[in-house]
Design an enzyme around this catalytic site. Structure first.
Site, PDB file in Angstrom:
ATOM      1  N   LYS A   1       0.833  -1.206   0.000  1.00 40.88           N
ATOM      2  CA  LYS A   1       0.000   0.000   0.000  1.00 40.88           C
ATOM      3  C   LYS A   1       0.864   1.251   0.000  1.00 40.88           C
ATOM      4  O   LYS A   1       1.612   1.492   0.939  1.00 40.88           O
ATOM      5  CB  LYS A   1      -0.894   0.048   1.236  1.00 40.88           C
ATOM      6  CG  LYS A   1      -1.940   1.165   1.112  1.00 40.88           C
ATOM      7  CD  LYS A   1      -2.595   1.517   2.420  1.00 40.88           C
ATOM      8  CE  LYS A   1      -1.808   2.502   3.223  1.00 40.88           C
ATOM      9  NZ  LYS A   1      -1.693   3.846   2.608  1.00 40.88           N
TER      10      LYS A   1
ATOM     11  N   GLU B   1      10.505   0.706  10.046  1.00 40.68           N
ATOM     12  CA  GLU B   1      11.499   1.752   9.824  1.00 40.68           C
ATOM     13  C   GLU B   1      10.797   3.064  10.132  1.00 40.68           C
ATOM     14  O   GLU B   1       9.922   3.481   9.374  1.00 40.68           O
ATOM     15  CB  GLU B   1      11.993   1.653   8.373  1.00 40.68           C
ATOM     16  CG  GLU B   1      13.396   2.157   8.204  1.00 40.68           C
ATOM     17  CD  GLU B   1      13.387   3.638   7.968  1.00 40.68           C
ATOM     18  OE1 GLU B   1      13.545   4.395   8.955  1.00 40.68           O
ATOM     19  OE2 GLU B   1      13.213   4.042   6.820  1.00 40.68           O
TER      20      GLU B   1
ATOM     21  N   CYS C   1      13.676  10.510   7.046  1.00 41.21           N
ATOM     22  CA  CYS C   1      13.722   9.953   8.404  1.00 41.21           C
ATOM     23  C   CYS C   1      15.136  10.056   8.981  1.00 41.21           C
ATOM     24  O   CYS C   1      15.312  10.217  10.171  1.00 41.21           O
ATOM     25  CB  CYS C   1      13.234   8.519   8.404  1.00 41.21           C
ATOM     26  SG  CYS C   1      13.975   7.538   7.118  1.00 41.21           S
TER      27      CYS C   1
ATOM     28  N   GLU D   1      10.670  14.953  15.869  1.00 40.57           N
ATOM     29  CA  GLU D   1      10.923  14.969  14.435  1.00 40.57           C
ATOM     30  C   GLU D   1      10.029  16.028  13.780  1.00 40.57           C
ATOM     31  O   GLU D   1       8.809  15.972  13.887  1.00 40.57           O
ATOM     32  CB  GLU D   1      10.592  13.588  13.867  1.00 40.57           C
ATOM     33  CG  GLU D   1      10.958  13.432  12.426  1.00 40.57           C
ATOM     34  CD  GLU D   1      10.782  11.989  11.929  1.00 40.57           C
ATOM     35  OE1 GLU D   1       9.735  11.386  12.207  1.00 40.57           O
ATOM     36  OE2 GLU D   1      11.698  11.502  11.256  1.00 40.57           O
TER      37      GLU D   1
HETATM   38  P1  NAI Z   1       2.028   7.724   8.712  1.00 40.49           P
HETATM   39  O1  NAI Z   1       2.900   6.857   9.531  1.00 40.49           O
HETATM   40  O2  NAI Z   1       0.622   7.959   9.146  1.00 40.49           O
HETATM   41  O3  NAI Z   1       1.934   7.106   7.221  1.00 40.49           O
HETATM   42  C1  NAI Z   1       2.808   6.143   6.669  1.00 40.49           C
HETATM   43  C2  NAI Z   1       1.989   5.044   6.008  1.00 40.49           C
HETATM   44  O4  NAI Z   1       1.275   4.302   6.988  1.00 40.49           O
HETATM   45  C3  NAI Z   1       0.943   5.525   5.018  1.00 40.49           C
HETATM   46  O5  NAI Z   1       0.907   4.640   3.914  1.00 40.49           O
HETATM   47  C4  NAI Z   1      -0.338   5.450   5.819  1.00 40.49           C
HETATM   48  O6  NAI Z   1      -1.493   5.321   5.021  1.00 40.49           O
HETATM   49  C5  NAI Z   1      -0.116   4.210   6.646  1.00 40.49           C
HETATM   50  N1  NAI Z   1      -0.895   4.103   7.873  1.00 40.49           N
HETATM   51  C6  NAI Z   1      -1.434   5.105   8.624  1.00 40.49           C
HETATM   52  N2  NAI Z   1      -2.070   4.598   9.693  1.00 40.49           N
HETATM   53  C7  NAI Z   1      -1.931   3.249   9.636  1.00 40.49           C
HETATM   54  C8  NAI Z   1      -2.356   2.168  10.470  1.00 40.49           C
HETATM   55  N3  NAI Z   1      -3.048   2.368  11.603  1.00 40.49           N
HETATM   56  N4  NAI Z   1      -2.029   0.910  10.123  1.00 40.49           N
HETATM   57  C9  NAI Z   1      -1.305   0.681   9.010  1.00 40.49           C
HETATM   58  N5  NAI Z   1      -0.887   1.661   8.174  1.00 40.49           N
HETATM   59  C10 NAI Z   1      -1.189   2.931   8.479  1.00 40.49           C
HETATM   60  O7  NAI Z   1       2.775   9.094   8.497  1.00 40.49           O
HETATM   61  P2  NAI Z   1       2.145  10.556   8.208  1.00 40.49           P
HETATM   62  O8  NAI Z   1       0.939  10.777   9.049  1.00 40.49           O
HETATM   63  O9  NAI Z   1       1.999  10.711   6.760  1.00 40.49           O
HETATM   64  O10 NAI Z   1       3.314  11.497   8.727  1.00 40.49           O
HETATM   65  C11 NAI Z   1       3.368  11.903  10.087  1.00 40.49           C
HETATM   66  C12 NAI Z   1       4.778  12.000  10.568  1.00 40.49           C
HETATM   67  O11 NAI Z   1       5.408  10.732  10.498  1.00 40.49           O
HETATM   68  C13 NAI Z   1       5.686  12.907   9.765  1.00 40.49           C
HETATM   69  O12 NAI Z   1       5.552  14.239  10.149  1.00 40.49           O
HETATM   70  C14 NAI Z   1       7.053  12.343  10.090  1.00 40.49           C
HETATM   71  O13 NAI Z   1       7.505  12.877  11.311  1.00 40.49           O
HETATM   72  C15 NAI Z   1       6.784  10.866  10.235  1.00 40.49           C
HETATM   73  N6  NAI Z   1       7.102  10.108   9.009  1.00 40.49           N
HETATM   74  C16 NAI Z   1       8.243   9.386   8.965  1.00 40.49           C
HETATM   75  C17 NAI Z   1       8.591   8.718   7.826  1.00 40.49           C
HETATM   76  C18 NAI Z   1       9.851   7.945   7.729  1.00 40.49           C
HETATM   77  O14 NAI Z   1      10.401   7.830   6.648  1.00 40.49           O
HETATM   78  N7  NAI Z   1      10.331   7.336   8.792  1.00 40.49           N
HETATM   79  C19 NAI Z   1       7.763   8.758   6.616  1.00 40.49           C
HETATM   80  C20 NAI Z   1       6.533   9.486   6.773  1.00 40.49           C
HETATM   81  C21 NAI Z   1       6.252  10.139   7.931  1.00 40.49           C
END
Ligand code: NAI
Ligand code: MG
Length: 482
Positions: free
Chosen positions: A181, A255, A289, A386
């Site tokens: 996804k 990650e 990240c 972050e």
């Molecule tokens: P997020 O963690 O909500 O989204 C990442 C992925 O997880 C997306 O595909 C989303 O649809 C999915 N997701 C969301 N809730 C889920 C659940 N309960 N179960 C399974 N999958 C789920 O990240 P978001 O809200 O876009 O960003 C928020 C913060 O997260 C950012 O400000 C940043 O600090 C951090 N982040 C870190 C990343 C990294 O590379 N480590 C990447 C994206 C965000």
């Protein structure tokens, strides 16, 4: 005399975007029920409508992946699997410009980065893993290591196609099939990748892509037909996933976030260091990240470094991501922009001093000027949380031990950088920094052969290299993962 840059926009005519997309299940695109728009964050133009996958879509995708695993993929030799991966890698190279333009449109990152970094690394990941597919017996991961079956993979929006490659390439090389996804704001390159799977004549059901939001991701995590989860995203969602699988036999690599320290000693080569600091925090708008989001600089050279950093930051070109001269593109979403603004306002309120160069930011789209905060202490939230944007927090130190203590004083442990001309100091510091990835006199360098991952709240397990293969194999000797 200064020369102005004339605009040099990359043409978008190479991509054709459909008004609406479905899911990619069992080798074909199937219509979705509900849809949501995906926009270009630089202009707010609606690019297309993406299907919101529900429990039944995920179920169909898992069934297709299970069938493909039992009937086809698990019966192929590693050499045959490798051929498909090589074919995918070559098609990605042939269609690199199309992918680069589409990624820039949907994500907002500069074309210079998608063209020179994201897409070449994507192809490199497929080539690297293609090479392992027939050599797993000799990878030091135990005799005749076995795949899990269906891997569920959930990826973020900051490196959309690259994160897909980090997930899909090792899964297929090790003999797993996948249900993936993409993130809700950046699904388009994953859907174009589905076309590449068709073009490569990958057997139906080996790769399935279900688009959607957190509820779709959660349906993947909780599906009983999935035995291995690979997730990249926020620590908050990572913790939810860890809780959801705690009482199951599912394995997972997570990650998550970071608050990387870029540690600059007084003998560091100043100009290279300034370049490295800029690359560490302003690459990909700071949506990284492993960004070097905390500069920890020795007090005796702090003033000189900050002065030169400001001069360099004034030269960062912020604007149209499709312009080949652009250094800093659009913030990926309105939500992310709000988060960056909120944390920056907290930096002001807590007494840190904010500085940004003069930038003409468009009223359309989501923009944030490159920013540094000086006078930051360890207690400040902008030193602990972050921000995931183009915002650098600057702290100082007097002794090397103090630098290490400050660098390690966050809940995260993903990346760190060391700047020094002295080799022994670099080795000493790299043994004291609690980070999964440590760069010396460089930053944000990636290679498919090099394992990547974190300590503490930065996650579980490693991706890339032999460690990354182990995470997709039942008897793979991996450390750190569930
Ligand atoms: P997020 O963690 O909500 O989204 C990442 C992925 O997880 C997306 O595909 C989303 O649809 C999915 N997701 C969301 N809730 C889920 C659940 N309960 N179960 C399974 N999958 C789920 O990240 P978001 O809200 O876009 O960003 C928020 C913060 O997260 C950012 O400000 C940043 O600090 C951090 N982040 C870190 C990343 C990294 O590379 N480590 C990447 C994206 C965000
Ligand atoms: Mg988008």
């Amino acid at each position: 005399m200064t020369f102005e840059y004339a605009p040099a926009p990359e043409s978008r005519s190479i991509v054709s975007i459909k008004p609406k997309y479905g899911h990619f299940i069992n080798g074909s695109f199937v219509a979705g029920k509900k849809h949501f728009p995906t926009i270009n964050p630089a202009t707010e133009e609606i690019l297309s409508h993406i299907a919101l996958g529900g429990v039944s879509d995920v179920d169909k995708a898992v069934m297709a992946a299970q069938k493909a695993y039992t009937k086809t993929w698990s019966k192929l030799s590693g050499k045959e699997r490798g051929k498909y991966l090589y074919r995918i890698a070559r098609i990605l190279q042939e269609r690199a410009r199309e992918f680069a333009v589409l990624e820039t449109l949907d994500n907002g990152k500069p074309i210079r980065e998608t063209r020179d970094i994201d897409i070449p690394l994507v192809a490199a990941h497929f080539f690297y893993h293609a090479g392992w597919a027939d050599k797993l017996d000799y990878a030091g991961l135990g005799h005749n290591p076995k795949a899990y079956g269906v891997a569920g993979q959930i990826i973020p929006w900051n490196f959309p196609l690259l994160m897909l490659a980090w997930k899909v390439a090792p899964a297929l090389a090790t003999g797993n099939t996948v249900v993936l996804k993409p993130a809700e704001t950046t699904s388009l390159t994953a859907l174009l990748f589905a076309e590449v799977c068709q073009q490569a004549e990958l057997p139906d059901g080996v790769v399935n892509i279900v688009t959607g939001d957190g509820s779709t991701g959660s349906a993947i995590v909780n599906h009983s037909g999935i035995h291995k989860i690979a997730f990249t995203g926020s620590t908050e969602v990572g913790k939810k996933i860890a809780r959801a699988i705690a009482s199951t036999d599912k394995k997972a690599t997570l990650e998550l976030g970071g608050k990387g320290a870029n540690v600059v000693f007084d003998d560091a080569p100043v100009d290279e260091t300034v370049e490295g600091i800029v690359n560490g925090i302003f690459f990909n708008q700071g949506h990284v990240c492993c960004a070097g989001s905390r500069l920890i600089v020795q007090e005796s050279i702090a003033e000189e470094i900050i002065e030169k950093l400001k001069v360099r930051m004034a030269k960062i070109r912020v604007g149209d991501p499709l312009d080949k001269n652009t250094d800093l593109g659009a913030i990926n979403s309105k939500e992310q922009l709000v988060k960056i603004k909120e944390l920056s306002a907290i930096g002001d309120a807590e007494g840190a001093e904010r500085w940004s160069p003069q930038c003409n930011l468009s009223n359309k789209g989501f923009w944030f000027a490159p920013t540094i905060f000086t006078g930051v202490t360890q207690a400040h939230r902008i030193a602990q949380e972050e921000i995931f944007g183009p915002v650098l927090s600057v702290l100082t130190f007097r002794t090397p031990q103090e630098a290490m203590d400050k660098a390690n004083n966050t809940p995260f442990g993903l990346s760190a950088g060391i700047w020094s001309e002295k080799g022994s100091r670099i080795f000493w510091a790299s043994q004291h920094l609690k980070a999964g990835v440590i760069w010396a006199n460089t930053f944000n360098k990636f290679d498919p052969a090099s394992p990547f991952g974190g300590y503490k709240e930065s996650g579980w397990g490693r991706e890339g290299g032999k460690h990354g293969l182990a995470a997709y194999l039942k008897n793979g000797k991996e450390t750190g993962a569930k």
